[in-house]
Design an enzyme around this catalytic site. Sequence first.
Site, PDB file in Angstrom:
ATOM      1  N   MET A  30       7.771   0.089  -6.395  1.00 26.09           N
ATOM      2  CA  MET A  30       8.668   1.079  -6.999  1.00 26.09           C
ATOM      3  C   MET A  30       9.455   0.434  -8.144  1.00 26.09           C
ATOM      4  O   MET A  30      10.488   0.961  -8.571  1.00 26.09           O
ATOM      5  CB  MET A  30       9.607   1.663  -5.945  1.00 26.09           C
ATOM      6  CG  MET A  30       8.845   2.424  -4.861  1.00 26.09           C
ATOM      7  SD  MET A  30       9.808   3.698  -4.074  1.00 26.09           S
ATOM      8  CE  MET A  30      11.111   2.739  -3.352  1.00 26.09           C
ATOM      9  N   HIS A  37       7.781  -9.200  -5.084  1.00 22.96           N
ATOM     10  CA  HIS A  37       6.678  -8.460  -5.710  1.00 22.96           C
ATOM     11  C   HIS A  37       5.708  -9.432  -6.389  1.00 22.96           C
ATOM     12  O   HIS A  37       4.499  -9.285  -6.309  1.00 22.96           O
ATOM     13  CB  HIS A  37       7.210  -7.487  -6.766  1.00 22.96           C
ATOM     14  CG  HIS A  37       8.137  -6.427  -6.225  1.00 22.96           C
ATOM     15  ND1 HIS A  37       9.481  -6.401  -6.485  1.00 22.96           N
ATOM     16  CD2 HIS A  37       7.896  -5.349  -5.442  1.00 22.96           C
ATOM     17  CE1 HIS A  37      10.028  -5.355  -5.907  1.00 22.96           C
ATOM     18  NE2 HIS A  37       9.099  -4.694  -5.252  1.00 22.96           N
ATOM     19  N   GLN A  61       9.459  10.038  -0.591  1.00 16.78           N
ATOM     20  CA  GLN A  61       9.781   9.143   0.521  1.00 16.78           C
ATOM     21  C   GLN A  61      11.274   8.894   0.666  1.00 16.78           C
ATOM     22  O   GLN A  61      11.699   8.155   1.543  1.00 16.78           O
ATOM     23  CB  GLN A  61       9.033   7.822   0.392  1.00 16.78           C
ATOM     24  CG  GLN A  61       9.524   6.914  -0.727  1.00 16.78           C
ATOM     25  CD  GLN A  61       8.596   5.744  -0.926  1.00 16.78           C
ATOM     26  OE1 GLN A  61       7.467   5.884  -1.366  1.00 16.78           O
ATOM     27  NE2 GLN A  61       9.058   4.544  -0.597  1.00 16.78           N
TER      28      GLN A  61
HETATM   29  P1  AMP Z   1       9.086  -1.706  -3.156  1.00 18.65           P
HETATM   30  O1  AMP Z   1       9.068  -1.835  -4.646  1.00 18.65           O
HETATM   31  O2  AMP Z   1      10.403  -2.051  -2.548  1.00 18.65           O
HETATM   32  O3  AMP Z   1       8.486  -0.421  -2.666  1.00 18.65           O
HETATM   33  O4  AMP Z   1       8.116  -2.853  -2.638  1.00 18.65           O
HETATM   34  C1  AMP Z   1       6.797  -2.954  -3.096  1.00 18.65           C
HETATM   35  C2  AMP Z   1       6.075  -3.916  -2.213  1.00 18.65           C
HETATM   36  O5  AMP Z   1       6.711  -5.182  -2.266  1.00 18.65           O
HETATM   37  C3  AMP Z   1       6.102  -3.479  -0.738  1.00 18.65           C
HETATM   38  O6  AMP Z   1       4.834  -3.723  -0.168  1.00 18.65           O
HETATM   39  C4  AMP Z   1       7.162  -4.357  -0.151  1.00 18.65           C
HETATM   40  O7  AMP Z   1       7.001  -4.610   1.228  1.00 18.65           O
HETATM   41  C5  AMP Z   1       6.976  -5.637  -0.958  1.00 18.65           C
HETATM   42  N1  AMP Z   1       8.190  -6.451  -0.911  1.00 18.65           N
HETATM   43  C6  AMP Z   1       9.464  -6.035  -1.103  1.00 18.65           C
HETATM   44  N2  AMP Z   1      10.326  -7.057  -0.914  1.00 18.65           N
HETATM   45  C7  AMP Z   1       9.577  -8.133  -0.586  1.00 18.65           C
HETATM   46  C8  AMP Z   1       9.891  -9.488  -0.254  1.00 18.65           C
HETATM   47  N3  AMP Z   1      11.138  -9.935  -0.215  1.00 18.65           N
HETATM   48  N4  AMP Z   1       8.869 -10.325   0.030  1.00 18.65           N
HETATM   49  C9  AMP Z   1       7.576  -9.872   0.001  1.00 18.65           C
HETATM   50  N5  AMP Z   1       7.225  -8.618  -0.301  1.00 18.65           N
HETATM   51  C10 AMP Z   1       8.213  -7.750  -0.589  1.00 18.65           C
END
Ligand code: AMP
Length: 282
Positions: A30, A37, A61
């Site tokens: 996102m 990321h 969501q």
């Molecule tokens: P988001 O942008 O928050 O929807 O996250 C995108 C992807 O990055 C999702 O699969 C999250 O689980 C992963 N993600 C977010 N924070 C972390 C982190 N600290 N370590 C590893 N992966 C992460």
Amino acid sequence: MEIVHTISALKVLLSPFKKAKSKVALVPTMGALHKGHRSLIEIAQQQAEIVVCSIFVNPTQFTDPKDLEKYPRPLEHDIKMLEDARCNIVFMPTVKEMYPLFPNIENWHIDLGSAEFLLEGEFRKGHYQGVTQIVKKLFDAVNPAVAFFGQKDFQQVLMIKNMVKFFNLNVEIISCPIIREEDGLAMSSRNIHLSVTDKKNALVLSKALHYVKNHISEINLADVLANAKRMINTTDGVELDYFTIVDGDTLMPITNRITENSVVLVAAKVGKTRLIDNMLLA
Ligand code: AMP
């Protein structure tokens, strides 16, 4: 690095790679990208030839419209980060591209199993229907052989695996380790909303998870949980939603002995920001 905004442009871009049978990976995000990321992109690069990263703040969501509104969108920073990471393709659709009838968000309801309603599902009603709805749309657009998600959103990975089973999709789902700040705080796009004091208080979450991991074999489970919860409940500015040890497949609480796939999960409001974190116990 190519940046595209429409599904048709994405398909045109991907078609020669598909013809050449190159392995395509998808990393859905996102935006408001951080080292967590970036680690997903790096792991994807090791396992695939072409890495597509999507940036889309998915309205379906979010249970709280204010949360959606204030979600950070630092576009220039994100693009620079993906360029530095040598991502191949960035897919940044508009809401209308993903939901052509928006604000009508289409009928979507699939059976994700009873774990949908536990933990995050209890606090964010319908959240995983929205997550699986957009991830299915992204899978349809990219048709990846493999997709990478963070263990940080433990329940999300499980729900996506259940969605893949539901539709019998031909995509491998890989869960990647949680990336943390040096002080232990799990990286999150939402950390930007934490004040200096919030950041200090938030450390109790990873400390409590470590406490459980380090003491689970010495003291009985109920006492370990009670001590960890006390650590959090006695920290100013932190309001606990849940702190629990569960089976990683069913998300049902473990009551006596931990098993190979036990995981301890926490969710709490720190100041005004809701944070989640977890740790595998095996
Ligand atoms: P988001 O942008 O928050 O929807 O996250 C995108 C992807 O990055 C999702 O699969 C999250 O689980 C992963 N993600 C977010 N924070 C972390 C982190 N600290 N370590 C590893 N992966 C992460």
